[in-house]
Scaffold this active site. Structure first.
Site, mmCIF file in Angstrom:
data_model
loop_
_atom_site.group_PDB
_atom_site.id
_atom_site.type_symbol
_atom_site.label_atom_id
_atom_site.label_comp_id
_atom_site.label_asym_id
_atom_site.label_seq_id
_atom_site.Cartn_x
_atom_site.Cartn_y
_atom_site.Cartn_z
ATOM 1 N N ASP A 133 0.962 -1.204 0.167
ATOM 2 C CA ASP A 133 -0.001 0.072 0.217
ATOM 3 C C ASP A 133 0.948 1.088 -0.067
ATOM 4 O O ASP A 133 1.978 1.182 0.790
ATOM 5 C CB ASP A 133 -0.729 0.202 1.358
ATOM 6 C CG ASP A 133 -2.243 -0.990 1.045
ATOM 7 O OD1 ASP A 133 -2.473 -1.103 -0.184
ATOM 8 O OD2 ASP A 133 -2.917 -1.104 2.022
ATOM 9 N N ARG A 147 -1.484 -1.646 -8.337
ATOM 10 C CA ARG A 147 -2.833 -1.151 -8.217
ATOM 11 C C ARG A 147 -2.943 0.445 -8.514
ATOM 12 O O ARG A 147 -1.998 1.136 -7.742
ATOM 13 C CB ARG A 147 -3.467 -1.382 -6.780
ATOM 14 C CG ARG A 147 -4.732 -0.961 -6.293
ATOM 15 C CD ARG A 147 -5.144 -0.901 -4.862
ATOM 16 N NE ARG A 147 -4.818 -1.774 -4.307
ATOM 17 C CZ ARG A 147 -4.512 -2.284 -2.837
ATOM 18 N NH1 ARG A 147 -4.387 -1.421 -2.199
ATOM 19 N NH2 ARG A 147 -4.509 -3.406 -2.482
#
Length: 285
Positions: free
Chosen positions: A109, A159
């Site tokens: 992340d 992502r």
């Protein structure tokens, strides 16, 4: 901090891994995948960092042992990035080694812009030795176009999200039309990457972007193994299932843990736009 109160349950699956895994199983039954995230960040104790590492290894083992369709997401500050970069890479390597052995994925992340370069550097190093890492890039950062090229030179797996941290105008696009345009440009670039193993996770709840991306995927006959849509737990649930029924790979980001308060507060407070976005999307399909 005890159990998750009712007002936060929409976005947070619970405080324990078994609670989160039950949510994942329910999604899997409707052809929706998941990525599990242990809540917490900015750890300052090596013992805490090692405990988080152990939890992620147990998470990967539980996913594999239960034949569950899920990968995992983690923040590097949970693995000690604020303490020592070498310690962080060592602990991350333990998680990646387990993920490689089990044939799973680990998404790194992205945090605020002070962490962007360090996170990318660690990802690039990890991609040289492991198959499982992927990274999150934020479309609203002005540097991200160059970062996409870096990722495609590494393993091409990432992502793409709009970005939710409060950033200054010198590092980030601030108006939504510019952010949408940049997102679409970068997503198309990634979808057009035909390198072996390339994969882009299209993380957005924005119908304008979803419709444009679906059209691009259809027009260019992008194979399903090269992309997936991603959404947050608690947001646009009917859309998850509609995308799955249309044949698109769809993954839901499912956070759990006792450190839920910071995540819940940040969803609403990091950028004022999020408050209106959440309220607008609460009852949408």
């Amino acid at each position: 901090m005890g159990s998750v109160p009712f007002f936060a349950r929409r976005w947070i699956s619970g405080t324990t891994m078994p609670e989160a895994l039950e949510r994942v199983k329910a999604l899997n039954a409707r052809r929706v995948s998941a990525t599990l995230d242990l809540l917490g960040e900015n750890i300052t104790s090596e013992a805490q960092a090692r405990a988080c590492t152990s939890e992620y290894i147990r998470m990967l083992e539980s996913i594999s042992g239960g034949s569950i369709d899920s990968h995992v997401s983690l923040k590097l500050t949970m693995l000690g990035l604020d303490i020592d970069e070498e310690l962080c890479f060592s602990l991350l390597s333990e998680v990646l080694r387990k993920a490689d052995a089990l044939g799973n994925r680990v998404a790194l992340d992205m945090e605020g812009s002070p962490y962007t370069e360090r996170t990318l550097r660690i990802y690039e190093a990890a991609a040289k030795s492991f198959r499982s890492p992927e990274i999150v890039l934020q479309a609203y950062l002005k540097r991200t176009e160059a970062d996409v090229e870096r990722v495609m030179r590494a393993n091409g797996r990432f992502r793409l999200c709009k970005g939710a941290y409060k950033e200054s105008a010198d590092v980030a696009f601030k108006d939504m039309p510019s952010i949408q345009a940049q997102y679409l440009k970068l997503a198309k670039r990634a979808l057009s990457n035909s390198a072996a193993g390339a994969h882009v996770c299209l993380a957005t709840h924005d119908d304008t972007l979803i419709d444009a991306l679906k059209a691009f995927i259809a027009e260019n006959k992008i194979p399903k193994e090269r992309y997936e849509f991603q959404m947050l737990y608690g947001m646009r649930e009917k859309t998850w299932y509609r995308l799955a029924e249309e044949g698109h790979p769809i993954t839901v980001y499912i956070p759990y843990g006792r450190e839920w308060q910071a995540y819940y507060a940040r969803r609403l407070a990091e950028r004022k736009e999020n408050i209106f976005f959440v309220l607008k999307n609460l009852f949408r399909d």
